[in-house]
Design a protein around this motif. Structure first.
Motif, PDB file in Angstrom:
ATOM      1  N   LEU A   1     -19.486  13.523  35.715  1.00 31.95           N
ATOM      2  CA  LEU A   1     -19.779  14.732  36.763  1.00 31.95           C
ATOM      3  C   LEU A   1     -20.446  14.252  37.947  1.00 31.95           C
ATOM      4  O   LEU A   1     -21.443  13.386  38.129  1.00 31.95           O
TER       5      LEU A   1
ATOM      6  N   LEU B   1     -17.212  25.970  33.807  1.00 27.87           N
ATOM      7  CA  LEU B   1     -15.694  25.667  33.055  1.00 27.87           C
ATOM      8  C   LEU B   1     -14.595  26.232  34.037  1.00 27.87           C
ATOM      9  O   LEU B   1     -13.701  26.083  33.896  1.00 27.87           O
TER      10      LEU B   1
ATOM     11  N   PRO C   1     -21.795   9.972  31.403  1.00 27.51           N
ATOM     12  CA  PRO C   1     -21.875   9.933  30.043  1.00 27.51           C
ATOM     13  C   PRO C   1     -21.960   8.533  29.652  1.00 27.51           C
ATOM     14  O   PRO C   1     -21.300   7.778  30.123  1.00 27.51           O
TER      15      PRO C   1
ATOM     16  N   ALA D   1     -26.388  10.150  28.132  1.00 26.99           N
ATOM     17  CA  ALA D   1     -26.203  10.276  29.733  1.00 26.99           C
ATOM     18  C   ALA D   1     -27.047   9.834  30.629  1.00 26.99           C
ATOM     19  O   ALA D   1     -28.314   9.815  30.149  1.00 26.99           O
TER      20      ALA D   1
ATOM     21  N   LEU E   1     -22.052  18.761  28.345  1.00 30.67           N
ATOM     22  CA  LEU E   1     -22.951  17.997  29.074  1.00 30.67           C
ATOM     23  C   LEU E   1     -23.221  18.555  30.442  1.00 30.67           C
ATOM     24  O   LEU E   1     -24.323  18.937  30.660  1.00 30.67           O
ATOM     25  N   ASP E   2     -22.085  19.101  31.152  1.00 31.57           N
ATOM     26  CA  ASP E   2     -22.166  19.831  32.392  1.00 31.57           C
ATOM     27  C   ASP E   2     -23.243  21.022  32.143  1.00 31.57           C
ATOM     28  O   ASP E   2     -23.962  21.110  33.073  1.00 31.57           O
TER      29      ASP E   2
ATOM     30  N   LYS F   1     -15.228  16.824  38.060  1.00 32.10           N
ATOM     31  CA  LYS F   1     -15.617  16.678  36.558  1.00 32.10           C
ATOM     32  C   LYS F   1     -14.365  15.710  36.050  1.00 32.10           C
ATOM     33  O   LYS F   1     -13.339  16.224  36.510  1.00 32.10           O
ATOM     34  N   ILE F   2     -14.521  14.706  35.646  1.00 36.76           N
ATOM     35  CA  ILE F   2     -13.559  13.589  35.110  1.00 36.76           C
ATOM     36  C   ILE F   2     -13.672  14.201  33.724  1.00 36.76           C
ATOM     37  O   ILE F   2     -14.598  13.436  33.061  1.00 36.76           O
ATOM     38  N   ARG F   3     -12.490  14.270  33.136  1.00 35.22           N
ATOM     39  CA  ARG F   3     -12.503  14.833  31.672  1.00 35.22           C
ATOM     40  C   ARG F   3     -12.166  13.817  30.823  1.00 35.22           C
ATOM     41  O   ARG F   3     -12.383  13.550  29.593  1.00 35.22           O
TER      42      ARG F   3
ATOM     43  N   VAL G   1     -23.803  13.312  36.775  1.00 37.34           N
ATOM     44  CA  VAL G   1     -24.061  12.700  35.348  1.00 37.34           C
ATOM     45  C   VAL G   1     -22.874  11.887  34.864  1.00 37.34           C
ATOM     46  O   VAL G   1     -21.690  12.204  35.116  1.00 37.34           O
TER      47      VAL G   1
ATOM     48  N   ILE H   1     -17.289  17.118  27.814  1.00 36.85           N
ATOM     49  CA  ILE H   1     -18.071  16.986  29.064  1.00 36.85           C
ATOM     50  C   ILE H   1     -18.452  18.142  29.509  1.00 36.85           C
ATOM     51  O   ILE H   1     -19.303  18.308  30.612  1.00 36.85           O
ATOM     52  N   ASP H   2     -17.784  19.301  29.222  1.00 36.13           N
ATOM     53  CA  ASP H   2     -18.489  20.464  29.621  1.00 36.13           C
ATOM     54  C   ASP H   2     -19.588  21.028  29.077  1.00 36.13           C
ATOM     55  O   ASP H   2     -20.542  21.754  29.878  1.00 36.13           O
TER      56      ASP H   2
ATOM     57  N   GLU I   1     -14.608  21.486  26.817  1.00 35.75           N
ATOM     58  CA  GLU I   1     -14.583  20.175  26.150  1.00 35.75           C
ATOM     59  C   GLU I   1     -15.809  19.378  26.214  1.00 35.75           C
ATOM     60  O   GLU I   1     -16.965  19.920  26.726  1.00 35.75           O
TER      61      GLU I   1
END
Lengths: 277, 145
Positions: free
Chosen positions: A67, B29, A119, A96, B54-55, A228-230, A117, B51-52, B49
């Protein structure tokens, strides 16, 4: 594995380390580099923060792109120029790292990262911990030789839809082999998130270039928000890139960006494009 | 809004933070805030997901000025129960499931599948779950002041 600690490494030396709080360093853009995309300045700050995180966790984990709340661009780095890098660690644990940071040239700030951020994932999946620890010692000590980065080739992007002033959609073919895959990462090649953002930024600039409010000047990216890199993008994958105009004024064009694989969004962001004065 | 079964947090406390939590979720989201209903499952209903999450946690920390340790929901649900009593080989035990049902009182009973993988616990989370996380974090801040 010739490219390790060379082909996609953007910290030459760590000049200050205040564990858990702050790290400073520098990076000189090789004079021979034909192109140094602005996104790589942000990559350099992110890598500096990553060194702080990895050393704090004794090289058991490493952060990966995740993020980025906002990246503000104030200038560009030219070949031969030296970036003074700083990263401020807000939180760091085995899940993180949260950080912000800056890059400056001759005292002038060229990029700012806010609310980023990364991970954390097990280091052994990406690189040999003992080798990374040795690289860190090099950066803290004599420094790594500058001029290691040989540039990145322009990526193959093909427009598939262009609705002037509204939307630009294109296909990006990630190369199946490139020097940066040796370095990012040695045990698991991943297409760098900053190169993906660079491709999306290029799409946004192309869409902005034919909009009336920017016709009289060269469009430049001033801010990228909510990155946001998913998921990881592997070598050889084919991505669909989309830029959609959200709003437009005399000063700035705001767009929504997305990268998709087989219809699933794997990265997203918002971008501001303004006229260069 | 469904009855709040976690007696330690009042409906008023949840309703007080919900509008801001809903906006934070919508921002994280990239969905419309109108779609963020109190009981909608974040994963199945809003395509969230990992990562969301965490966000979301970092955005809630900034928006409310609180600290939310990651993994806090499961940790709080487990309470004084040992990790071995709560889950075994990645599967939530019967006792653990009972704790979860009690702790996540806002989640309809039919969404607690048996056996439940510990990794699937986030599938239960709703906006109201995060409202309660925020209320607890606010209480921690107040208690520390």
């Amino acid at each position: 594995m010739d490219g390790r600690f060379r082909a996609f490494s953007f910290v030459d030396r760590i000049t200050r380390l205040d564990p858990g709080h702050r790290i400073e360093g520098q990076y000189t853009v090789p004079a021979s580099a034909s192109r140094f995309p602005p996104a790589l300045m942000a990559e350099a700050v992110g890598q500096l923060a990553a060194w702080a995180a990895m050393s704090q966790l004794d090289f058991t984990h490493r952060p990966v792109a995740g993020l980025a709340g906002e990246t503000r661009y104030h200038g560009a780095a030219m070949p031969g120029q030296t970036l003074q890098l700083a990263a401020f660690i807000e939180q760091c644990d085995q899940e993180a790292i949260a950080y912000g940071g800056t890059a400056s040239i001759d005292g002038q700030r060229v990029v700012e990262l806010v609310h980023c951020v990364g991970p954390m994932l097990p280091m052994v999946d990406f690189d040999a911990p003992v080798a990374v620890r040795a690289d860190f010692a090099t950066l803290l000590g004599p420094g790594a030789p500058s001029g290691r980065f040989a540039g990145v080739d322009a990526l193959l992007v093909q427009t598939i839809e262009h609705s002037a002033g509204k939307r630009l959609r294109a296909e990006l073919q990630v190369p199946s082999a490139a020097p940066y895959f040796d370095d990012h990462f040695p045990r698991r090649p991943v297409f760098p998130g900053t190169l993906l953002m660079d491709s999306l930024s290029a799409l946004a600039l192309e869409l902005a270039s034919d909009m009336p409010s920017l016709r009289d000047g060269r469009p430049v990216v001033t801010s990228v928000r909510d990155v946001k890199i998913r998921t990881f993008t592997a070598p050889g994958q084919r991505l669909e890139l989309v830029a959609d105009v959200e709003s437009s004024s005399a000063d700035v064009i705001r767009m929504k960006l997305a990268a998709r694989i087989a219809g699933k969004t794997i990265a997203s962001a918002r971008i501001d494009v303004a006229r260069s004065h | 809004m469904r009855e709040v079964r976690d007696q330690s947090i009042s409906r008023q406390e949840i309703e007080a933070v919900f509008p801001k939590v809903a906006q934070v979720i919508a921002d994280a989201l990239g969905c419309d805030v109108e779609d963020v209903k109190p009981q909608v499952p974040l994963i199945e209903g809003l395509d969230a997901e990992s990562i969301d999450f965490l966000d979301l946690v970092f955005r809630l920390e900034r928006s409310f000025g609180v600290k939310i340790p990651r993994g806090k929901i499961v940790e709080d649900a487990r309470g004084d129960m040992s990790e071995a009593d709560f889950e075994q080989q990645g599967i939530v035990t019967e006792a653990g499931l009972a704790r979860l049902r009690e702790f996540l009182g806002e989640v309809p009973a039919d969404r607690f599948k048996t056996p439940m993988k510990a990794a699937d616990i986030p599938r239960l989370f709703t906006p109201e779950t995060f409202c309660k996380v925020v209320v607890r974090a606010q209480r921690s801040v107040a208690a520390a002041a």
